[in-house]
Design a protein around this motif. Structure first.
Motif, PDB file in Angstrom:
ATOM      1  N   LEU A  25      -7.503 -29.296  14.590  1.00 53.85           N
ATOM      2  CA  LEU A  25      -5.985 -28.782  14.236  1.00 53.85           C
ATOM      3  C   LEU A  25      -6.293 -27.220  13.134  1.00 53.85           C
ATOM      4  CD1 LEU A  25      -2.446 -28.287  14.159  1.00 53.85           C
ATOM      5  CD2 LEU A  25      -2.698 -30.060  11.627  1.00 53.85           C
ATOM      6  N   LEU A  26      -5.812 -26.198  14.010  1.00 49.01           N
ATOM      7  CA  LEU A  26      -6.170 -24.315  13.601  1.00 49.01           C
ATOM      8  C   LEU A  26      -4.957 -23.871  12.772  1.00 49.01           C
ATOM      9  CD1 LEU A  26      -7.837 -22.424  12.697  1.00 49.01           C
ATOM     10  CD2 LEU A  26      -7.591 -21.544  15.288  1.00 49.01           C
ATOM     11  N   LYS A  27      -4.867 -24.439  11.581  1.00 52.21           N
ATOM     12  CA  LYS A  27      -4.036 -23.557  10.744  1.00 52.21           C
ATOM     13  C   LYS A  27      -4.479 -21.445  10.435  1.00 52.21           C
ATOM     14  CE  LYS A  27      -1.836 -23.024   6.712  1.00 52.21           C
ATOM     15  NZ  LYS A  27      -1.579 -23.790   4.946  1.00 52.21           N
ATOM     16  N   THR A  28      -3.416 -20.843  11.062  1.00 51.49           N
ATOM     17  CA  THR A  28      -3.325 -19.705  11.027  1.00 51.49           C
ATOM     18  C   THR A  28      -2.919 -19.037   9.904  1.00 51.49           C
ATOM     19  OG1 THR A  28      -4.208 -19.508  12.966  1.00 51.49           O
ATOM     20  CG2 THR A  28      -3.927 -17.409  12.207  1.00 51.49           C
ATOM     21  N   THR A  29      -3.114 -17.737   9.268  1.00 47.75           N
ATOM     22  CA  THR A  29      -2.090 -17.901   7.539  1.00 47.75           C
ATOM     23  C   THR A  29      -2.412 -16.092   7.750  1.00 47.75           C
ATOM     24  OG1 THR A  29      -2.078 -19.809   6.459  1.00 47.75           O
ATOM     25  CG2 THR A  29      -1.642 -17.668   5.423  1.00 47.75           C
ATOM     26  N   LEU A  30      -1.068 -15.386   7.585  1.00 46.99           N
ATOM     27  CA  LEU A  30      -1.197 -14.159   8.175  1.00 46.99           C
ATOM     28  C   LEU A  30      -0.302 -13.631   6.238  1.00 46.99           C
ATOM     29  CD1 LEU A  30       0.507 -12.666  11.003  1.00 46.99           C
ATOM     30  CD2 LEU A  30      -1.496 -13.063  10.660  1.00 46.99           C
ATOM     31  N   THR A  31      -1.849 -12.544   5.684  1.00 50.59           N
ATOM     32  CA  THR A  31      -1.344 -12.333   4.223  1.00 50.59           C
ATOM     33  C   THR A  31      -1.304 -10.979   3.803  1.00 50.59           C
ATOM     34  OG1 THR A  31      -3.666 -13.234   3.933  1.00 50.59           O
ATOM     35  CG2 THR A  31      -1.176 -14.242   3.117  1.00 50.59           C
ATOM     36  N   GLN A  32      -1.425 -10.325   3.299  1.00 46.91           N
ATOM     37  CA  GLN A  32      -1.622  -8.944   2.684  1.00 46.91           C
ATOM     38  C   GLN A  32      -3.101  -8.481   1.845  1.00 46.91           C
ATOM     39  OE1 GLN A  32       1.929  -7.126   1.378  1.00 46.91           O
ATOM     40  NE2 GLN A  32       1.494  -6.511  -0.824  1.00 46.91           N
ATOM     41  N   GLU A  33      -4.012  -7.751   2.226  1.00 45.76           N
ATOM     42  CA  GLU A  33      -4.613  -7.430   2.074  1.00 45.76           C
ATOM     43  C   GLU A  33      -4.930  -5.819   1.239  1.00 45.76           C
ATOM     44  OE1 GLU A  33      -8.570  -7.686   2.916  1.00 45.76           O
ATOM     45  OE2 GLU A  33      -8.598  -6.132   4.484  1.00 45.76           O
ATOM     46  N   ALA A  34      -5.487  -5.348  -0.202  1.00 46.19           N
ATOM     47  CA  ALA A  34      -5.394  -4.378  -0.208  1.00 46.19           C
ATOM     48  C   ALA A  34      -6.979  -3.191  -0.685  1.00 46.19           C
ATOM     49  CB  ALA A  34      -5.214  -3.507  -2.069  1.00 46.19           C
ATOM     50  N   ILE A  35      -7.738  -2.484   0.031  1.00 52.33           N
ATOM     51  CA  ILE A  35      -8.861  -2.503  -0.180  1.00 52.33           C
ATOM     52  C   ILE A  35      -8.792  -1.069  -0.267  1.00 52.33           C
ATOM     53  CG2 ILE A  35      -9.350  -4.372   2.083  1.00 52.33           C
ATOM     54  CD1 ILE A  35      -9.464  -2.442   4.220  1.00 52.33           C
ATOM     55  N   THR A  36     -10.295  -1.016   0.204  1.00 52.51           N
ATOM     56  CA  THR A  36     -10.505   0.299  -0.525  1.00 52.51           C
ATOM     57  C   THR A  36     -11.823   1.043   0.942  1.00 52.51           C
ATOM     58  OG1 THR A  36     -12.021   0.248  -2.353  1.00 52.51           O
ATOM     59  CG2 THR A  36      -9.619   1.144  -2.323  1.00 52.51           C
ATOM     60  N   GLN A  37     -12.337   1.950   1.012  1.00 50.17           N
ATOM     61  CA  GLN A  37     -13.446   2.253   1.978  1.00 50.17           C
ATOM     62  C   GLN A  37     -13.817   3.318   2.253  1.00 50.17           C
ATOM     63  OE1 GLN A  37     -14.381   0.214   4.071  1.00 50.17           O
ATOM     64  NE2 GLN A  37     -13.335  -1.297   4.789  1.00 50.17           N
ATOM     65  N   PRO A  38     -15.182   4.038   1.691  1.00 48.12           N
ATOM     66  CA  PRO A  38     -15.354   5.070   1.185  1.00 48.12           C
ATOM     67  C   PRO A  38     -14.898   6.247   2.260  1.00 48.12           C
ATOM     68  CG  PRO A  38     -17.240   3.996   2.521  1.00 48.12           C
ATOM     69  CD  PRO A  38     -15.950   2.978   2.577  1.00 48.12           C
ATOM     70  N   TRP A  39     -14.010   5.755   3.565  1.00 50.37           N
ATOM     71  CA  TRP A  39     -14.040   6.784   4.753  1.00 50.37           C
ATOM     72  C   TRP A  39     -12.519   7.132   4.295  1.00 50.37           C
ATOM     73  CZ3 TRP A  39     -10.609   4.194   6.944  1.00 50.37           C
ATOM     74  CH2 TRP A  39     -11.014   2.806   7.826  1.00 50.37           C
ATOM     75  N   PHE A  40     -11.689   6.939   3.489  1.00 54.42           N
ATOM     76  CA  PHE A  40     -10.461   7.052   3.326  1.00 54.42           C
ATOM     77  C   PHE A  40     -10.356   8.268   2.573  1.00 54.42           C
ATOM     78  CE2 PHE A  40      -9.199   2.511   2.356  1.00 54.42           C
ATOM     79  CZ  PHE A  40      -8.947   2.435   3.546  1.00 54.42           C
ATOM     80  N   GLU A  41      -9.666   8.622   3.178  1.00 61.15           N
ATOM     81  CA  GLU A  41      -8.773  10.308   2.960  1.00 61.15           C
ATOM     82  C   GLU A  41      -8.179  10.796   1.346  1.00 61.15           C
ATOM     83  OE1 GLU A  41      -9.419  13.598   4.197  1.00 61.15           O
ATOM     84  OE2 GLU A  41     -10.547  12.126   5.915  1.00 61.15           O
ATOM     85  N   ASN A  42      -7.956  11.683   0.979  1.00 63.89           N
ATOM     86  CA  ASN A  42      -8.074  11.642  -0.688  1.00 63.89           C
ATOM     87  C   ASN A  42      -6.744  11.878  -0.886  1.00 63.89           C
ATOM     88  OD1 ASN A  42     -10.008  11.147  -2.028  1.00 63.89           O
ATOM     89  ND2 ASN A  42     -10.943  13.258  -2.103  1.00 63.89           N
ATOM     90  N   ASP A  43      -6.078  12.417   0.270  1.00 65.58           N
ATOM     91  CA  ASP A  43      -4.461  12.987   0.500  1.00 65.58           C
ATOM     92  C   ASP A  43      -3.440  11.347   1.132  1.00 65.58           C
ATOM     93  OD1 ASP A  43      -5.876  12.647   2.571  1.00 65.58           O
ATOM     94  OD2 ASP A  43      -4.080  14.665   3.671  1.00 65.58           O
ATOM     95  N   TRP A  44      -4.626  11.060   1.036  1.00 63.58           N
ATOM     96  CA  TRP A  44      -4.092   9.258   0.677  1.00 63.58           C
ATOM     97  C   TRP A  44      -3.990   8.109   0.025  1.00 63.58           C
ATOM     98  CZ3 TRP A  44       0.436   8.973   3.779  1.00 63.58           C
ATOM     99  CH2 TRP A  44       0.892   9.127   5.303  1.00 63.58           C
ATOM    100  N   GLY A  45      -4.492   8.614  -0.661  1.00 63.70           N
ATOM    101  CA  GLY A  45      -5.391   8.145  -1.507  1.00 63.70           C
ATOM    102  C   GLY A  45      -6.102   6.544  -1.105  1.00 63.70           C
ATOM    103  N   ASP A  46      -7.164   6.063  -1.928  1.00 65.33           N
ATOM    104  CA  ASP A  46      -8.603   5.422  -2.296  1.00 65.33           C
ATOM    105  C   ASP A  46      -7.954   4.035  -1.686  1.00 65.33           C
ATOM    106  OD1 ASP A  46      -7.083   4.472  -4.781  1.00 65.33           O
ATOM    107  OD2 ASP A  46      -9.924   4.925  -5.683  1.00 65.33           O
TER     108      ASP A  46
END
Length: 833
Positions: free
Chosen positions: A575-596
């Motif tokens: 029996l496989l349970k799949t859950t969808l949630t949200q996360e907040a992440i940062t990446q070195p390639w994010f643009e400064n004009d959109w935040g980090d």
């Protein structure tokens, strides 16, 4: 002239053309011919010639169009020459019945039609399904010596026993012979025997003379003055249930109604509580009377208030009141063009599914399955295979719950479990052209009752239809991007008209099993019929809606449970349970004009290993889900092969928890689904006896869940459908199938390497035009619409079922009154002197 055209003439004009006008006319004619040729070539360019012979299609000369082939399905080729889940034949039932009646059995049986509650009689005889291990062993060898033995399940009411009980037995092996034995069937129940007060439905609960003498006769004067009639003419009554809590009593509330078409919608404000405990009708009694919220503990105290003026009365409606709102007779102005018959489905090239009528085996587009049928739940599907692999071993409805609410003794005490009344026994012949398309193929079913056997020739229907939408489609401009696959579906359907199932009382309920080209199975339940209406007054507002002068539609839940024994790439599943949630992440390639930081979805996968953790509800907002997968089998991409249990319409569970009338007998209804380890001792989530034993049910669903490991084991999913029903005025006269519907889907989850519906040749692939403005060319894989003249639909006709007595002989046709008694049971009790 060329092309069989003729020049138009005006009157008697005989003027001869000049040479000049002749040359002009000739040039015009040549130009017209050239234009016609170009149009024809263009047409052929966009519509390539048919590349396969479709049989019925002849040529484009309409005078020579052939008649379509008769809609008879070709014969299916089943994987085995027997159906292990086939119902008993009439001959087999008769053999078992006679064997049980032999004096050497010492059962002291009285035939049901003449038996009394204090007698022993056979309540039911039907097939008992063989073990899964024995069936799979036979299918793997197909050796005649390995065929599973056939057994009958027999239910006997032992009314003459010192302590009356009900018992189930296994009789077999069949056919009857020297090795046939009878043994008590207990391993599938949590009780050794069923208390007699919880016995199967019994017409003697209301036909015994004592009922009339103790319940009706003492208050006959009140019936006429307070309700406007008597039980012999304009009134009828009905019983609510369950009738017992633990088998120590058998009691029911009776509610009165006007005896008029659609009587379900004409409740009256008088209720009587009667005691039917024990096997001696002389001891049966009336315990309580409720009229207009006033409670009386005896007929004498009620009649005293009736005569001394202390009774608070409800006005009686005028006897000339038009009651036709509850009938199905058409009213209103005819709508524009409704005098024309609507569209109908025709398989112009012949039916595309196969049927083996003897084995009740069906195949279509890579699908194949056996059909079963029983008294308790009706149609079931077995050994469902797709593209050669078993997907589902068993797909079968288990139980149907309907729990009502109201401010009166009838609605407030109603909690139906309809397996008790027999969904299979309640199946009726379908209406051709209405319940199923004209070209549907019908299969019969036979059920047992105490009075004999009944065969319905149109118990099951099978048809293919166009869903009216493509299964897949995309518009694109790169090569091989633009196209569509037609959304054809195979539907296997059965309809029960049962007295208290799903939404209503005399309810038309459609069980659909829909097979799709991509490997999806859709299980859908729809309903229509009369509400169990309550008497309306100002105290009832929070329990429903007023639908007529003195009638209301009462709030209720209905939940239907299905057993789904999935075998995904084998019997070892997880029996496989799949859950969808949200996360907040940062990446070195994010643009400064959109935040980090980026907030996005993330999926979590986990296996549920313990049975106790597998009593499940769908997540909020459906952010996730559940699937049965095989961790030891992967697709091409290294992902475990699986099938998801996907919610469809109205994926609900029961609202009320803790009601004494559903204390332990319907625990399955508390969840959207549950997954347990498969056991032969747990074949069903309920039993017909659970209805009258909520305090001590023979099948306690929660006992299935005892902490066992469910990782890579043979698993069963128990899946619920249903609806929270707050009735409205549009539910009169009948609830509609478009709103009263619920479904779930079993759909491939990484089971294949790609979408296998791409295999369909009922598809089109478009190619870009060579020059701007030119039409698209296309490939239809040689499958073009066939053209022929369909057979004229057969004239509509509807016949009563075929009846047989307990000796297997054809029985006289039933009267309409007898048919009503068999269909409406406790919901239309006709008291007889």
């Amino acid at each position: 002239m060329a092309g069989d055209y003729e020049l138009l003439k005006s009157g008697d004009d005989t003027e001869v053309q000049s040479p000049k006008s002749y040359r002009i006319t000739r040039r015009v004619a040549i130009g017209l011919i050239a234009c016609l040729a170009l149009v024809t070539l263009s047409f052929l360019h966009v519509h390539p010639p048919l590349s396969v012979d479709l049989g019925a299609q002849d040529n484009h000369d309409e005078d020579s169009v052939k008649t379509c082939a008769s809609p008879v399905p070709p014969t299916a080729r089943a994987p085995a020459p027997i159906n292990p889940w086939a119902s008993l034949t009439i001959e087999q039932v008769v053999q078992v019945h006679k064997w049980l009646e032999e004096p050497t059995r010492a059962l002291n049986l009285t035939r049901g039609a003449i038996s009394k509650p204090s007698d022993n009689h056979i309540f039911m005889i039907e097939a008992y399904y063989p073990s899964k291990a024995s069936v799979l062993s036979y299918f793997s060898s197909l050796s005649p010596s390995n065929i599973p033995e056939k057994y009958a399940r027999v239910t006997i009411h032992h009314g003459s026993a010192p302590e009356p009980v009900v018992k189930d037995y296994l009789v077999g092996p069949l056919p009857i012979g020297s090795s046939t034995r009878m043994e008590h069937l207990t391993e599938i129940y949590h009780l050794d025997a069923i208390p007699h007060n919880a016995r199967g439905f019994d017409t003697r609960d209301w036909t015994a003379p004592e009922i009339f003498e103790k319940m009706a006769a003492p208050i006959m004067e009140a019936y006429e003055e307070l309700l406007g009639g008597t039980p012999q003419d304009t009134l009828t009554t009905a019983g609510s249930g369950p009738f017992s809590f633990d088998g120590s009593f058998r009691r029911m509330w009776l509610g009165w109604r006007r005896n008029t078409p659609g009587f379900f919608l004409h409740p009256l404000n008088l209720y009587q509580y009667i005691d039917l405990s024990g096997t001696d009708p002389s001891q049966w009694d009336q315990l309580k009377i409720v009229y207009n919220h006033q409670v009386f503990n005896s007929p004498e105290s009620f009649m005293e208030a009736f005569h001394n003026g202390s009774l608070k009365r409800v006005p009686v409606i005028d006897p000339d009141t038009n009651l036709s709102y509850s009938t199905r007779k058409r009213i209103g102005a005819q709508r524009d063009l409704d005098h024309l018959p609507g569209p109908r489905s025709v398989s112009f090239a012949g039916l595309r599914f196969r049927v083996d009528r003897d084995l009740q085996y069906v195949s279509w587009m890579g699908w194949g399955l056996y059909l079963g049928f029983d008294r308790d739940m009706g149609l079931s599907l077995w050994d469902i295979r797709f593209r050669g692999e078993r997907i589902v071993y068993e797909l079968k409805p288990q139980e149907a719950l309907a729990q009502y609410a109201g401010n009166d003794p009838f609605q407030a005490t109603t909690a139906w479990l309809d397996r008790y009344f027999g969904m299979g026994q309640s199946v009726r012949d379908m209406l051709p052209g209405y319940d199923c398309p004209h070209e549907a193929v019908y299969l019969p079913a036979t059920t047992y009752s105490v009075n004999g056997l009944t065969t319905r020739q149109r118990a099951i229907c099978i048809f293919e239809h166009d869903s009216g939408r493509p299964l897949t489609r995309h518009l694109g401009y790169e090569e091989n991007e633009f196209g569509a696959v037609k959304g054809y579906e195979l539907v296997i359907r059965s309809i029960a008209t049962c007295f208290a199932i799903f939404v209503m009382l005399t309810e038309f309920r459609v069980f659909d099993y829909i097979f799709h080209f991509d490997g999806t199975i859709e299980v859908r339940l729809s309903a229509s019929g009369y509400l169990q209406a309550g008497f309306y007054d100002e105290t009832q507002g929070q329990y429903g809606n007023r639908i007529w002068e003195t009638s209301m539609g009462s709030l209720h839940d209905h939940v239907i449970n299905y057993k789904v024994d999935l075998d995904v790439a084998g019997t070892a599943n997880s029996l496989l349970k799949t859950t969808l949630t949200q996360e907040a992440i940062t990446q070195p390639w994010f643009e400064n004009d959109w935040g980090d930081e980026v907030i996005q979805q993330v999926v979590t996968r986990e296996y549920i290993d313990d049975e106790n953790d597998a009593l499940l509800k769908f997540p909020t907002n459906f952010q996730g889900g559940y699937a049965i997968v095989n961790q030891e089998e992967s697709n091409k991409w290294g992902t475990s092969r699986g099938y998801a249990i996907h919610p469809g319409y109205s994926p609900i569970h029961n609202t009320v928890v803790g009601s004494k009338r559903l204390l332990k007998n319907a625990n399955w209804a508390r969840y959207n689904l549950a997954v347990s380890r498969r056991k032969e001792t747990e074949p069903s989530s309920s039993s017909m006896w659970n209805f009258n034993l909520p305090g001590s049910p023979p099948v306690d669903f929660h006992k299935f869940f005892d902490g066992e490991n469910i990782t890579q084991e043979d698993l069963v999913a128990w899946v619920n459908l249903g609806m929270h029903h707050l009735p409205q005025s549009e539910d009169a006269p009948n609830t509609r199938t478009n709103t009263a519907t619920s479904s779930f889907l079993l759909t491939p989850l990484n089971f294949f390497d790609h979408d296998v519906s791409i295999e369909s040749t009922n598809a089109v692939l478009l190619k870009n035009p060579e020059k701007p403005g030119d039409p698209f060319t296309y490939d239809d894989y040689g499958v073009q619409p066939a053209h022929c003249l369909p057979e004229h639909p057969s004239p509509f006709e509807y016949h009563p079922a075929k009846m047989f007595d307990l000796d297997g002989r054809p029985a006289p046709a039933s009267s309409i009154e007898d048919m009503r008694k068999a269909s409406e049971l406790y919901h239309r009790i006709k008291l007889e002197l």
